[in-house]
Design an enzyme around this catalytic site. Structure first.
Site, PDB file in Angstrom:
ATOM      1  N   ASP A 113       0.847  -1.183   0.000  1.00  0.00           N
ATOM      2  CA  ASP A 113       0.000   0.000   0.000  1.00  0.00           C
ATOM      3  C   ASP A 113       0.896   1.251   0.000  1.00  0.00           C
ATOM      4  OD1 ASP A 113      -2.762   1.081   0.363  1.00  0.00           O
ATOM      5  OD2 ASP A 113      -1.861   1.944   2.176  1.00  0.00           O
TER       6      ASP A 113
ATOM      7  N   GLU B 178       1.688  -0.090  -4.933  1.00  0.00           N
ATOM      8  CA  GLU B 178       0.679   0.892  -5.328  1.00  0.00           C
ATOM      9  C   GLU B 178       1.341   2.247  -5.586  1.00  0.00           C
ATOM     10  OE1 GLU B 178      -3.456   2.917  -3.646  1.00  0.00           O
ATOM     11  OE2 GLU B 178      -1.792   2.546  -2.292  1.00  0.00           O
TER      12      GLU B 178
END
Ligand SMILES: *[C@@H]1O[C@H](CO)[C@@H](O)[C@H](O)[C@H]1NC(C)=O
Ligand SMILES: *[C@@H]1O[C@H](CO)[C@@H](O)[C@H](O)[C@H]1NC(C)=O
Length: 502
Positions: A230, A254
């Site tokens: 993330d 990400e």
């Protein structure tokens, strides 16, 4: 006495042993990933109530996920990506509870709402015994807190009770992000109040080593095959690299935004194995659900091909826990189906967000796009999207490395349609929708007079004497044409000669 253990049983046993741990990028290239939110995928009790607007835990666990692996596997996926497993903020905040898992307080501990350490291990081995991989989401760019007074004293007491890092110097000072300034994106805070995301300073050795060691032992302990990182974009490339290198598993980071070149800088030997194709995803969604010209999709495809170190590993997706659900963006299912076909046929590792296969149209933003799957059709396998995704996974699997090891290029493009080629497949798509009838002649598509099969309808057509193929839309549908050799290999059409020749 005869030996009672057949040799194939022994082989099956050997193959079922942890083939999972330390899966490499080459192991992952042929996989298809089903993304799910642990709390929202499978119910703790039948018909458990869940209102996404409440933003509270609804009761899904690693054990309930395990109980529905058949559903995921029969959809053709051989990997799951589960939402973060680490200990999060407890209790109510102004944005509800941490059911999504993105409010990490301590990456060395598990979130007990999802079960015990044994439950997570059981999920991991259940995946492996089916030949599936387990990818776990990790959120370690910041630690979350409802207190955010950044002094050592405050961090050591109330604010720091659960936090793994308790010194002010472990964090960057609070500042709001100046988007587009990459230093600011890495050092400032994604949220400064409410639930603050206190940005960890991975430049501090104790912080980076503490995170790297905890993720490495997490991967070993639970035989994790891959990590979804993330907010990779908000951490230095070098830290992302060292983290993945030490964990020894496939990583996909990400790096959100439309800048494909910048996302590309996070993939490669000095960075991560993979990133998500955000640029192509936006172009795909804009083209199929907002009527954009296909020239913009063509541009995103060529820019992606130039920008990524290895496009065959890039995560190809359409929606996620942060984006509008695909079926919330259009009432014309044909357009959504075409976007799904593009996601699989253009290249990279396909990733489908849970619920897309049930055509869930509710969920244009967080928290509605994180709804409980079990409240939609109770794991039925009857929707058009379910069949389409299953078919596309089968085609991809059966075409094998020559397909998964390549990406598509544009064969022909018009304002409202595109033809893309990849390893013998010719995918033809339009954004005119289900009411569209029309034809399009694509030059030099196949050999002269060759019979070709559309794998989605299983209908046969012929190229003309010049090798051109004329596509005849009757309802704006998607087409995936291959020659008869590949049609046999793809294994989704029975080619007994009973198909209609249109
Ligand atoms: C970018 O952000 C950093 C960190 O906040 C700041 O020090 C720097 O001045 C910014 N650069 C520009 C060009 O604004
Ligand atoms: C069918 O397509 C594949 C992939 O392009 C090719 O290798 C094969 O030779 C083709 N077969 C025929 C009969 O054209």
């Amino acid at each position: 006495m005869k030996c009672s253990i057949p040799i194939h049983a022994v082989l099956a046993l050997i193959l079922a042993l942890p083939l999972g741990y330390a899966a490499t990028k080459d192991d992952w290239r042929g996989k298809g990933i089903y993304q799910l939110i642990t709390d929202r995928f499978a119910p703790p009790t039948p018909n458990a109530y869940c209102n996404p607007q409440d933003r509270v835990y609804c009761g899904g666990t690693w054990a309930t996920v395990e109980s529905q692996l058949d559903y995921v596997q029969s959809l053709g996926f051989d990997a799951i990506w589960i939402s973060p497993a680490a200990k999060n903020i407890e209790g109510q905040t102004v944005y509800g509870e941490a059911y999504h898992g993105y409010w990490t307080v301590d990456p060395t501990q598990l979130n007990q709402h999802f079960g015990s350490a044994d439950d997570l291990k059981a999920l991991s081995s259940a995946c492996h015994s089916r030949g599936m991989y387990l990818m776990v989401d990790i959120a370690i760019n910041a630690l979350a807190s409802t207190q955010y007074v950044m002094t050592d004293a405050a961090l050591a007491t109330d604010g720091g009770g659960d936090l793994l890092f308790k010194k002010a110097g472990d964090y960057h000072p609070s500042c709001s992000i100046n988007w587009g300034n990459h230093t600011s994106e890495q050092q400032c805070w994604l949220a400064q109040s409410g639930v603050a995301l206190m940005d960890l300073n991975q430049g501090v050795n104790e912080v980076s080593q503490g995170l790297i060691n905890s993720i490495k032992s997490f991967c070993q302990e639970y035989s994790v095959d891959g990590l979804r990182i993330d907010a990779s974009k908000h951490m230095p490339v070098g830290f992302n690299h060292d983290l993945c290198d030490s964990a020894g598993v496939f990583c996909i980071g990400e790096v959100a935004g439309t800048d494909i070149g910048y996302a590309g800088s996070y993939q490669g030997p000095q960075a991560m194995d993979s990133v998500f194709s955000f640029g192509l995803m936006y172009a795909c969604v804009n083209t199929f659900t907002h009527g954009y010209d296909f020239g913009s999709l063509q541009y995103a495809m060529s820019t992606s091909a130039k920008s990524y170190y290895d496009s065959t590993l890039v995560g190809s997706f359409i929606d996620s826990q942060d984006l509008p659900r695909l079926f919330s963006l259009t009432t014309d299912k044909t357009l959504a189906y075409s976007a799904i076909v593009f996601t699989f046929m253009q290249g990279g590792i396909p990733i489908i967000y849970y619920g897309t296969e049930q055509e869930i149209s509710f969920g244009s933003a967080d928290p509605d796009n994180r709804n409980a799957l079990w409240q939609y059709n109770n794991f039925a396998t009857s929707s058009g999207a379910y069949s389409l995704i299953k078919k596309l996974n089968t085609i991809r699997k059966n075409l094998g490395p020559s397909f998964t090891g390549s990406i598509a290029t544009v064969k022909a493009v018009q304002t409202s349609s595109i033809a893309i080629q990849r390893a013998g497949t010719l995918t033809v798509l339009t954004n005119k929708g289900s009411s569209y009838s029309g034809t399009w002649k694509i030059a030099s598509a196949f050999s002269a007079n060759q019979q070709v099969i559309d794998l989605l309808s299983c209908k046969a057509v012929y190229a003309d004497s010049s090798g051109a193929l004329t596509v005849t839309w009757t309802s704006g549908q998607a087409w995936v044409y291959v020659n008869t050799t590949l049609a046999l290999k793809a294994g989704v059409c029975s080619l007994g000669g009973t198909e209609t020749v249109s």
